[in-house]
Design a protein around this motif. Structure first.
Motif: not given
Length: 200
Positions: A18, A58-59, A62-64, A177, A179, A194, A198-200
């Motif tokens: 990232s 989100p990346y 940590e996204r989920d 961007r 969430r 978030a 989900e995909k950012d």
């Protein structure tokens, strides 16, 4: 390599991708996007303790995550034990824990840390804002493709949240961007939060 060590390595790899701009980040439309980020002075002993992750860009790593928070502990040698906690996708899932080591950069008044994610990998973390009562803080990275809003409490009013986004916008972030991270089960699926998977 243990499971915990492998997990930290995965976070380190995802974060480095990232930071390097290898995660297909969309162009930043903010007219202040090229404006360099500036750190703020930090009273490190006062800054320590628990901080809830209210919102982030989100990346992968940590996204989920839901119910996530950080615990910072200032050591006698001046370094900071940095613990991350969160649940994967569901509040019923076991709590995950990742451990990092942070070093305040000399001459930066506590506002810039070198974070050791996984030896020998280090990244730079910038403290961009702390309110006078040390209730809220904003963290970021020079490329503005990652950012976090933290709070001492798991809840943040919409008014305060909007003010945090306003500060990020003034710094040149693409605030669309960000969430919000669900900190309670009833926040799952709500607009602006978030959604696990989900995909950012």
């Amino acid at each position: 390599m243990s499971f915990a060590t492998a997990g930290v390595a995965a976070i380190a790899t995802a974060l480095l991708l990232s930071l390097a701009g290898c995660s297909n980040d969309p162009p930043n439309p903010n007219p202040r996007a090229s404006q360099p980020l500036a750190t703020v002075p930090v009273d490190l002993p006062r800054y320590m303790g628990r901080w809830y992750i209210i919102a982030l860009i989100p990346y992968f790593a940590e996204r989920d995550m839901v119910g996530s928070h950080a615990e910072w502990n200032l050591r006698a040698d001046g370094k900071i034990d940095d613990s991350y906690y969160g649940h994967k996708k569901s509040f019923d899932a076991p709590e995950k824990h990742y451990q990092f080591l942070d070093t305040p950069v000399p001459g930066k008044d506590g506002g810039e840390w070198s974070v050791q994610l996984f030896w020998p990998i280090h990244v730079t973390q910038l403290t961009l804002y702390v309110d006078p009562d040390y209730r809220y803080t904003i963290l970021g990275y020079p490329g503005k493709n990652l950012g976090w809003i933290f709070s001492r409490e798991p809840d943040m009013s919409d008014e305060v949240y909007k003010s945090m986004l306003g500060r990020l916008d003034a710094m040149g972030y693409d605030t669309s961007r960000f969430r919000r991270v669900p900190q309670r089960p009833d926040q799952l699926g709500k607009p602006g939060f978030a959604t696990p998977g989900e995909k950012d």
